[in-house]
Design an enzyme around this catalytic site. Structure first.
Site, short mmCIF file in Angstrom:
data_model
loop_
_atom_site.label_atom_id
_atom_site.label_comp_id
_atom_site.label_asym_id
_atom_site.label_seq_id
_atom_site.Cartn_x
_atom_site.Cartn_y
_atom_site.Cartn_z
N GLY B 221 -5.96 2.02 -1.03
CA GLY B 221 -6.03 1.47 0.32
C GLY B 221 -4.86 0.58 0.67
N GLY B 247 1.05 7.67 4.68
CA GLY B 247 1.63 6.39 5.08
C GLY B 247 1.99 6.38 6.56
CG ASP B 248 4.78 9.10 7.90
OD1 ASP B 248 5.45 8.10 7.60
OD2 ASP B 248 5.06 10.25 7.51
#
Lengths: 315, 315
Positions: B221, B247-248
């Site tokens: 997380g 991540g994007d």
């Protein structure tokens, strides 16, 4: 003018890196790309030899545009017919540590019947000004298996001799139409004819419709089986380098000889020397001009005697 | 409108084949290509969430054209600035036997000072209508090392908050200008700050100029260190799939929360759920909408107590 046909043209991409980490993430140090495909290589060599040539075939998408731009930059005339699909790329991943190379070949675009028909129209127009036509390489998906037979037939109808450099089904589909010359390599010849001896394989191809057969035997040179006789031509020495395009250089020389009516021994000496000089140059379609001149004087061409006629019966 | 900046945009190419034969010749069964680069992925997610977004950055050559065409096909507005060099490709070679993947990353084009200047003009115009700007990914050769600092500074001058998702020198060069948020992953954070503990690393980045820091810890997380407090947000379960673009997706959710002024625990829950839902979708920039809704209810967000404040002194 010599027309070269590359139905499955490509953009040849070279990636240079230290070492390819399979299953890892690899930063490529240097990217080079260049118009490719066997017919394109033949036209490059013809252009370098000072002969008029035009590249035709099929091209599409961003890669097709890159291919056209590269031909324009090389000063090669092109009459490529547009297709909706994306022209294939071939990627050569060269490991600089030891020169080992991994090749990735994209499948190439599927061609629609309308696109094939548009190509045939362009091809017939180009034949009108052609001294010879060279048909090179694999067939893209969507073309009939006898596509090369159709192209050879259209050329013969306009009295233009056709040189066919293909393998497998594509080669087989071109033979009944009677190409003036076919140029398989030893492995392609064995695969298509089932004959272990290349003389027997060449005889088989002539019986199936080829006027002459010149088989390339890698570093051992060429074997020619023609209506005028049979010959072996050997390079004066083994050369080390990049063999990509060596067969295309041989095709270029043989086609020039065909158009000029050069005696077979001279054609074969030209083809062997040019092919070896291509191995010495770093890029397909280029050759080492000094090596070509030097080797041209020293190629050994021997007629095949009673022990070596090219007949299908040897199979 | 949220502007995403991808200075080193890419065309992401996927090759599928049975097995990659290193040092052999490999026929690729299937080729797919798609506009890529981290900012492009952020815009894809923003678009899918129903937010207005525009992609800017640099694009050139045949790959640049393919990138533009793919964004148009996806219905994403783009304001890419042309460069003379060729946009890079990333090639993922997927072995279908076991799913193992080999990645080849082209270096990308070198950018001239005139091209960088043309980009800055376009960027300032886009900032006039922007609610936030997202700066993502590596810097191409030719840009100043503080390129992100320049872009953050221009955004702040127009009171537009900047989100920075970069690593190494590019990240370091952006910090002094004061980005509203930076989002490194654990490895990037450790590499830039030298701190093994991500809480210490996040504290270091805030001390160096970042308003807030959200570090992505992969399947564990997110860790958030902000002026409003510190939190850990954990997904309800581990998910298996394609982590590219996770991540994007987190950046997209965090930027939406930044623009809306959503309380941090809600922003983080959105980001964790959207990120996990992206892992479940086959392509970067896509997410599994059902999984997103389901996981959104179950993300665990905990404030960090006295044992876990984010301070540079822990380093």
């Amino acid at each position: 003018m010599i027309v070269t046909v590359t139905l499955n043209a490509a953009v040849d991409v070279t990636y240079r890196l230290d070492r390819l980490d399979r299953h890892g993430s690899n930063r490529v140090r240097e990217v080079a790309q260049r118009a490719g495909g066997k017919g394109v290589n033949v036209s490059r060599v013809l252009g370098a030899l000072g002969h008029e040539t035009v590249v035709t075939g099929l091209a599409g998408g961003a890669a097709g545009q890159a291919l056209r731009a590269d031909l324009a930059a090389a000063g090669l005339r092109e009459e490529l017919v547009p297709v909706a699909g994306e022209t294939r790329r071939t990627v050569a991943v060269v490991e600089e540590a030891d020169g080992d190379t991994t090749i990735l070949l994209e499948p190439g675009p599927a061609v629609s019947p309308a696109e094939w028909s548009a190509f045939l129209t362009r091809y017939e127009r180009l034949l009108a000004g052609a001294a010879a036509v060279v048909l090179s390489g694999s067939l893209p998906v969507g073309l009939p298996p006898d596509a090369y037979g159709v192209l050879v037939g259209l050329a013969r109808a306009q009295r233009v001799p056709a040189v066919l450099d293909a393998d497998g089904e594509a080669l087989r589909g071109g033979l009944p139409a009677g190409p003036a010359l076919v140029k398989p390599n030893a492995a392609e010849l064995a695969a298509v004819t089932g004959a272990a001896d290349p003389r027997a394989g060449a005889g088989w191809l002539r019986a199936a419709g080829a006027g002459s057969v010149v088989a390339s035997l890698g570093p051992d040179g060429l074997l020619a089986c023609t209506p005028q006789g049979s010959w072996r031509a050997r390079p004066p020495e083994r050369v080390a380098g990049n063999p990509t395009g060596a067969g295309d250089a041989a095709v270029a020389a043989l086609t020039v000889g065909l158009v000029a009516g050069t005696p077979w021994p001279d054609r074969l000496a030209d083809a062997v020397a040019l092919s070896a000089a291509t191995v010495l140059a770093p890029l397909a379609g280029s050759y080492d001009a000094d090596a070509y001149r030097s080797m041209r004087q020293r190629v050994r061409v021997e007629p095949l005697g009673a022990d070596g006629p090219c007949t299908a019966e040897q199979a």
